[in-house]
Design a protein around this motif. Structure first.
Motif, short mmCIF file in Angstrom:
data_model
loop_
_atom_site.label_atom_id
_atom_site.label_comp_id
_atom_site.label_asym_id
_atom_site.label_seq_id
_atom_site.Cartn_x
_atom_site.Cartn_y
_atom_site.Cartn_z
N VAL A 90 2.51 -1.27 4.41
CA VAL A 90 2.29 0.13 4.05
C VAL A 90 3.66 0.75 3.82
CG1 VAL A 90 1.42 2.37 4.78
CG2 VAL A 90 0.15 0.30 5.35
N MET A 91 3.85 1.26 2.62
CA MET A 91 5.12 1.84 2.23
C MET A 91 5.16 3.33 2.61
SD MET A 91 6.01 -1.02 1.06
CE MET A 91 7.58 -0.79 0.27
N GLU A 92 6.25 3.98 2.28
CA GLU A 92 6.35 5.42 2.50
C GLU A 92 5.34 6.15 1.63
OE1 GLU A 92 8.41 7.26 4.56
OE2 GLU A 92 9.11 5.38 5.42
N LYS A 93 4.95 7.33 2.06
CA LYS A 93 4.04 8.15 1.27
C LYS A 93 4.76 8.62 0.01
CE LYS A 93 2.59 11.98 3.17
NZ LYS A 93 1.82 13.00 3.90
N VAL A 94 4.07 8.53 -1.14
CA VAL A 94 4.68 8.87 -2.43
C VAL A 94 3.73 9.73 -3.26
CG1 VAL A 94 6.03 6.73 -2.52
CG2 VAL A 94 3.78 6.81 -3.61
N ASN A 95 4.26 10.28 -4.34
CA ASN A 95 3.43 10.89 -5.37
C ASN A 95 3.18 9.83 -6.43
OD1 ASN A 95 3.35 13.45 -4.22
ND2 ASN A 95 5.19 14.11 -5.26
N VAL A 96 1.91 9.51 -6.68
CA VAL A 96 1.60 8.47 -7.65
C VAL A 96 1.39 9.02 -9.05
CG1 VAL A 96 0.66 6.93 -5.90
CG2 VAL A 96 -0.88 8.42 -7.16
N SER A 97 1.20 10.31 -9.15
CA SER A 97 1.07 10.93 -10.47
C SER A 97 1.91 12.20 -10.50
CB SER A 97 -0.39 11.24 -10.80
OG SER A 97 -0.86 12.30 -10.01
N LYS A 98 2.12 12.73 -11.67
CA LYS A 98 2.94 13.94 -11.79
C LYS A 98 2.31 15.10 -11.05
CE LYS A 98 5.24 12.74 -16.06
NZ LYS A 98 5.49 13.12 -17.43
N CYS B 53 0.86 -1.19 0.00
CA CYS B 53 0.00 0.00 0.00
C CYS B 53 0.89 1.24 0.00
CB CYS B 53 -0.88 0.02 1.24
SG CYS B 53 -1.86 -1.46 1.47
N PHE B 54 0.59 2.17 -0.90
CA PHE B 54 1.37 3.39 -1.02
C PHE B 54 0.49 4.59 -0.69
CE2 PHE B 54 3.59 0.36 -3.61
CZ PHE B 54 4.93 0.70 -3.50
N PRO B 55 0.58 5.13 0.52
CA PRO B 55 -0.20 6.33 0.85
C PRO B 55 0.21 7.50 -0.05
CG PRO B 55 0.77 5.38 2.82
CD PRO B 55 1.39 4.68 1.65
N GLY C 193 -5.71 -2.61 12.30
CA GLY C 193 -5.60 -4.00 11.89
C GLY C 193 -5.41 -4.19 10.40
N TYR C 194 -4.98 -3.14 9.71
CA TYR C 194 -4.78 -3.24 8.27
C TYR C 194 -3.47 -3.92 7.90
CZ TYR C 194 -8.61 0.10 7.86
OH TYR C 194 -9.82 0.73 7.95
N ILE C 195 -2.54 -3.93 8.82
CA ILE C 195 -1.22 -4.45 8.52
C ILE C 195 -1.10 -5.87 9.03
CG2 ILE C 195 1.26 -4.13 8.85
CD1 ILE C 195 -0.24 -2.02 7.15
N THR C 196 -0.65 -6.76 8.18
CA THR C 196 -0.39 -8.14 8.55
C THR C 196 1.01 -8.47 8.03
OG1 THR C 196 -1.27 -9.03 6.49
CG2 THR C 196 -2.83 -8.71 8.29
N SER C 197 1.43 -9.70 8.21
CA SER C 197 2.77 -10.07 7.74
C SER C 197 2.86 -10.09 6.22
CB SER C 197 3.16 -11.44 8.31
OG SER C 197 2.24 -12.41 7.87
N HIS C 198 1.73 -10.07 5.54
CA HIS C 198 1.71 -10.12 4.08
C HIS C 198 1.02 -8.90 3.47
CE1 HIS C 198 -1.46 -12.46 6.01
NE2 HIS C 198 -2.26 -11.85 5.17
N MET C 199 0.97 -7.83 4.24
CA MET C 199 0.41 -6.57 3.75
C MET C 199 1.23 -5.44 4.35
SD MET C 199 -3.54 -5.43 3.91
CE MET C 199 -4.11 -3.93 3.18
#
Length: 117
Positions: free
Chosen positions: A50-58, A17-19, A42-48
């Motif tokens: 959350v990455m660092e916050k990023v810009n997903v579009s220009k 997941c990329f915020p 409870g959104y985070i499990t060993s197979h899910m």
């Protein structure tokens, strides 16, 4: 996404997941706060993850995160909302699917996991 990650974890399926704060400024918090909140809910499990916050579009910055630049260039999809973009990448790094609802990826995930076992 949690349902998919729970269902397919035994086959090696992982959700990343990329915020992003580019769409309606819906995620103004920093990475540490986002991680804490997702664990509490409870959104985070060993197979899910959350990455660092990023810009997903220009967007306003003119720069998209390299991961999302690759995903968009490969698929031709332009992300208009961060909660409506679900890309599926196989174990070899090939983009194998894109949907606007995570449940729409179920059949493709099943096929990929069966093919790789």
């Amino acid at each position: 996404m949690k349902k998919l990650s729970d269902r397919f974890a035994s086959g090696g399926f992982t959700v990343l997941c990329f915020p992003c704060n580019q769409f309606g400024f819906q995620e103004p918090r920093g990475a540490a706060s986002i991680q804490k909140w997702t664990k509490k809910k409870g959104y985070i499990t060993s197979h899910m993850r959350v990455m660092e916050k990023v810009n997903v579009s220009k967007g306003m910055t003119g720069v998209a995160c390299p991961v999302f630049k690759f995903l968009q260039d490969t698929t031709g999809v332009r992300i208009n909302w961060n909660f409506g973009a679900y890309f599926l990448v196989d174990r070899s790094g090939e983009v194998t699917g894109y949907k606007t609802s995570p449940g729409e990826l179920t059949e493709t995930i099943e096929a990929l996991l069966e093919a790789k076992m």
